[in-house]
Scaffold this active site. Structure first.
Site, PDB file in Angstrom:
ATOM      1  N   HIS A 151     -11.904  -7.593   7.854  1.00 53.10           N
ATOM      2  CA  HIS A 151     -12.334  -8.227   6.611  1.00 53.10           C
ATOM      3  C   HIS A 151     -11.929  -9.697   6.631  1.00 53.10           C
ATOM      4  CE1 HIS A 151      -8.169  -6.826   5.469  1.00 53.10           C
ATOM      5  NE2 HIS A 151      -8.115  -8.082   5.058  1.00 53.10           N
TER       6      HIS A 151
HETATM    7  P1  TYD Z   1      -6.521  -2.861   3.619  1.00 54.95           P
HETATM    8  O1  TYD Z   1      -6.472  -4.265   3.151  1.00 54.95           O
HETATM    9  O2  TYD Z   1      -7.860  -2.216   3.787  1.00 54.95           O
HETATM   10  O3  TYD Z   1      -5.701  -2.712   4.965  1.00 54.95           O
HETATM   11  P2  TYD Z   1      -5.960  -3.391   6.387  1.00 54.95           P
HETATM   12  O4  TYD Z   1      -6.732  -4.645   6.189  1.00 54.95           O
HETATM   13  O5  TYD Z   1      -4.601  -3.622   6.917  1.00 54.95           O
HETATM   14  O6  TYD Z   1      -6.679  -2.422   7.262  1.00 54.95           O
HETATM   15  O7  TYD Z   1      -5.656  -2.001   2.623  1.00 54.95           O
HETATM   16  C1  TYD Z   1      -5.541  -0.594   2.696  1.00 54.95           C
HETATM   17  C2  TYD Z   1      -5.378  -0.029   1.295  1.00 54.95           C
HETATM   18  O8  TYD Z   1      -4.166  -0.499   0.678  1.00 54.95           O
HETATM   19  C3  TYD Z   1      -6.512  -0.420   0.369  1.00 54.95           C
HETATM   20  O9  TYD Z   1      -6.834   0.716  -0.418  1.00 54.95           O
HETATM   21  C4  TYD Z   1      -5.929  -1.477  -0.529  1.00 54.95           C
HETATM   22  C5  TYD Z   1      -4.453  -1.159  -0.554  1.00 54.95           C
HETATM   23  N1  TYD Z   1      -3.600  -2.371  -0.655  1.00 54.95           N
HETATM   24  C6  TYD Z   1      -2.918  -2.641  -1.829  1.00 54.95           C
HETATM   25  O10 TYD Z   1      -3.003  -1.901  -2.824  1.00 54.95           O
HETATM   26  N2  TYD Z   1      -2.120  -3.749  -1.876  1.00 54.95           N
HETATM   27  C7  TYD Z   1      -2.009  -4.597  -0.834  1.00 54.95           C
HETATM   28  O11 TYD Z   1      -1.269  -5.605  -0.927  1.00 54.95           O
HETATM   29  C8  TYD Z   1      -2.747  -4.338   0.379  1.00 54.95           C
HETATM   30  C9  TYD Z   1      -2.662  -5.248   1.565  1.00 54.95           C
HETATM   31  C10 TYD Z   1      -3.517  -3.210   0.418  1.00 54.95           C
END
Ligand code: TYD
Length: 133
Positions: free
Chosen positions: A50
């Site tokens: 992303h």
């Molecule tokens: P995501 O950003 O998709 O993880 P990555 O980019 O590392 O693969 O986040 C995974 C899940 O965690 C998503 O449901 C959102 C949640 N999340 C939070 O609630 N707070 C945060 O600070 C982060 C980074 C993620």
């Protein structure tokens, strides 16, 4: 210009062990509003995929290693983070992927804003459109 912007933190440790300090406006170029860390990543799993509209982040592998891919829509670069005194600065409108997590990897991320799902761009085509604006 390289997409890889590494900040090297002073090691304040001594013969007792390591110590690194992170302070806003000293060695972190934004107000830290959130810290999160990724650990126990399963074998073969890649994360990220992303970009963010406004968020700035600094990723630090405090333990173990992982490989980042950064992409600005024109260039795509890769870097292995494997030292606790190196921070990777990731600006907004940069597509990021994290690969090759070591079993012991603890990846800590400092963020300039609180969590906001509406700041995410999770589709690569939408990212490409945003990157040429
Ligand atoms: P995501 O950003 O998709 O993880 P990555 O980019 O590392 O693969 O986040 C995974 C899940 O965690 C998503 O449901 C959102 C949640 N999340 C939070 O609630 N707070 C945060 O600070 C982060 C980074 C993620």
């Amino acid at each position: 210009m390289s997409l890889i912007n590494l900040i090297e933190f002073n090691r304040l440790g001594d013969d007792r062990g390591g110590l690194i300090s992170l302070e806003k406006n000293t060695n972190i170029p934004f107000d830290i509003k959130r810290v999160y860390y990724i650990f126990d990543t399963k074998k073969g799993v890649a994360r990220g995929f992303h970009a963010h509209k406004d968020l700035q982040q600094i990723a630090i592998c405090v333990k173990g290693s992982c490989r980042f891919i950064l992409d600005n829509g024109v260039q795509r670069e890769s870097i292995l983070l494997d030292q606790p005194n190196k921070g990777l600065l990731i600006n907004s409108i940069i597509w990021r992927e994290m690969h090759d997590f070591s079993e012991d990897c603890v990846l800590m991320v400092l963020a300039s804003h609180q969590y906001d799902e509406s700041d995410y761009i999770r589709n690569y085509d939408d990212f490409m459109t945003a990157s040429i604006k």
